[in-house]
Design an enzyme around this catalytic site. Structure first.
Site, short mmCIF file in Angstrom:
data_model
loop_
_atom_site.label_atom_id
_atom_site.label_comp_id
_atom_site.label_asym_id
_atom_site.label_seq_id
_atom_site.Cartn_x
_atom_site.Cartn_y
_atom_site.Cartn_z
N CYS A 67 0.78 -1.26 0.02
CA CYS A 67 0.01 -0.04 0.02
C CYS A 67 0.78 1.12 -0.23
O CYS A 67 2.08 1.24 0.48
CB CYS A 67 -0.91 0.02 1.38
N GLN A 102 -9.32 18.92 9.62
CA GLN A 102 -7.65 18.44 10.33
C GLN A 102 -8.12 17.02 10.35
O GLN A 102 -9.14 16.50 10.69
CB GLN A 102 -7.87 19.09 11.76
N PHE A 139 -7.80 32.63 6.33
CA PHE A 139 -7.87 31.21 5.71
C PHE A 139 -8.78 30.39 6.64
O PHE A 139 -8.34 29.32 7.11
CB PHE A 139 -6.61 30.66 5.34
N CYS A 166 1.01 23.65 7.26
CA CYS A 166 1.35 22.30 6.80
C CYS A 166 2.37 22.17 6.03
O CYS A 166 2.61 21.02 5.29
CB CYS A 166 -0.03 21.67 6.11
#
Length: 389
Positions: free
Chosen positions: A45, A222, A249, A343
């Site tokens: 995977c 999130q 944002f 992020c």
């Protein structure tokens, strides 16, 4: 070294390896950081990249990514110990589904491939999402063409699974009824087919502070509840007792609504559907200060420095590209405190340099790892103006 690995996928720095004729690597001498992957799907995977490394190694590597990004720009500050979400806690996932001769399969793509890998024992996803796989298979049979995959954005809400199916074949009345029936049978909260809501058993609400919000289908969220809680607490700590806050944002209110318990908030977001969800969540809540929700493209039309005259703290949580133009405007303002969430450590460092050059001081950075076993890392940070704070 990419993604915390050695020169070959699923190797680690310092390991002695032997290159096989097919280009793969055989480990001759492993490092102490190597561990047995907790998931049986890991080798095939592509959903996780770093299950072969110990938690301490991953935590150290992700922290070093942040440190390096700042150091390149000459920035030093306190970097707190990383906070990592537990296994089996992902509440939002983008899966893929395809029809097969015997039915359908659901899973993630193999690393660097379009090959779809089933992962019924995934150690990343919340068990409630795993339990929905049979229903997702039924829906894939109904919605996918014989050759193309569909994308399944699966979100765990307060009232059950919130599913947004993308890339489906054109919807007809019979398929809509059948899909809604499947969703009802499996107690899904909502189901959308190519952006059209075709079934709503209960509002797929998310809790932000004291407010219950119903985001649009497939909305950003999130990735884990733990990550949301940690980042929210960081933001609360950073804004302190500010009475007037601008949330840039803002999404559908992840931070705006919790801080509205004590502060008035000006929330800005480019997506009108997200800002509408935030506004509705605020209107349905009790005990919150005023939130002024505004749809505004902050890349094309950033908030100007003089628009922050009454602002006592700014929250800024931009996409991976960061917010260079908006950061320049904040740097020219007199806002005492900035609560930054990012992020992308690289664009964060760039924007941090802009703030610092404008007179701010980076007080601390809190790394947050809610994308466990991946190369992604998030952070929260506090900037202050020394002569004002």
């Amino acid at each position: 070294m990419a993604d915390g690995e050695g020169p070959f996928p699923r190797t680690l720095p310092g390991e002695a390896i032997e290159r096989a004729p097919d280009g793969s690597a055989r480990i001759i001498t492993p490092t102490a950081a190597r561990v047995k992957a907790p998931c049986r799907h890991f080798k095939s995977c592509g959903g996780c990249a770093m299950q072969h490394a110990s938690d301490d190694f991953v935590a150290g590597w992700k922290t070093s990514v942040i440190e390096t990004g700042l150091r390149v720009r000459g920035i030093e500050t306190e970097i707190k110990p990383i906070l990592t979400s537990p296994a089996q806690s992902r509440r939002r996932a983008v899966l893929h589904g395809k029809r097969t001769k015997s039915g359908a399969m659901i899973g993630f793509h193999a690393r660097g491939s379009d090959l779809l890998i089933e992962a019924p024992d995934c150690q990343l996803l919340d068990p409630a999402i795993i339990a929905a796989f049979p229903a997702l298979e039924e829906l894939t049979i109904l919605a996918a063409s014989r050759k193309a995959e569909i994308e399944l954005v699966v979100i765990l809400s307060e009232n059950g699974i919130d599913l947004d199916m993308r890339g489906c074949k054109p919807l007809d009345p019979q398929s809509a009824l059948k899909a809604a029936s499947i969703a009802e049978q499996h107690r899904f909260a909502r189901i959308a087919w190519n952006d059209e809501v075709i079934g709503l058993r209960a509002p797929p609400t998310q809790l932000f502070g004291e407010a219950h919000v119903t985001p649009p289908p497939g909305a950003f969220l999130q990735a884990t509840l733990h990550g949301q809680q940690v980042l929210t607490q960081c933001v609360r700590d950073a804004v302190g007792n500010a009475g007037q806050i601008a949330d840039l944002f803002a999404g559908c209110g992840t931070f705006s609504l919790p801080v509205a318990v004590q502060s008035e908030v000006w929330a800005l977001e480019g997506d009108a559907d997200l800002i509408a969800a935030l506004d509705q969540g605020w209107r349905n809540a009790t005990g919150l200060k005023k939130i002024t929700a505004e749809t505004r493209d902050l890349f094309r039309r950033p908030v100007l420095a003089d628009e922050f005259k009454k602002t006592e703290a700014v929250i800024i949580d931009p996409p991976r590209a960061g917010a260079e133009a908006q950061s320049h405007e904040i740097a020219q303002s007199k806002v005492p405190r900035i609560a930054a969430v990012s992020c992308n450590p690289v664009t964060f460092a760039r924007d941090a340099e802009i703030f610092i050059n404008g007179g701010y001081r980076l007080e601390w950075v809190q790394p947050v790892d809610q994308f466990r076993w991946s190369a992604h890392v998030e952070l929260a940070a506090l900037f202050t103006r020394p002569h004002i704070a």
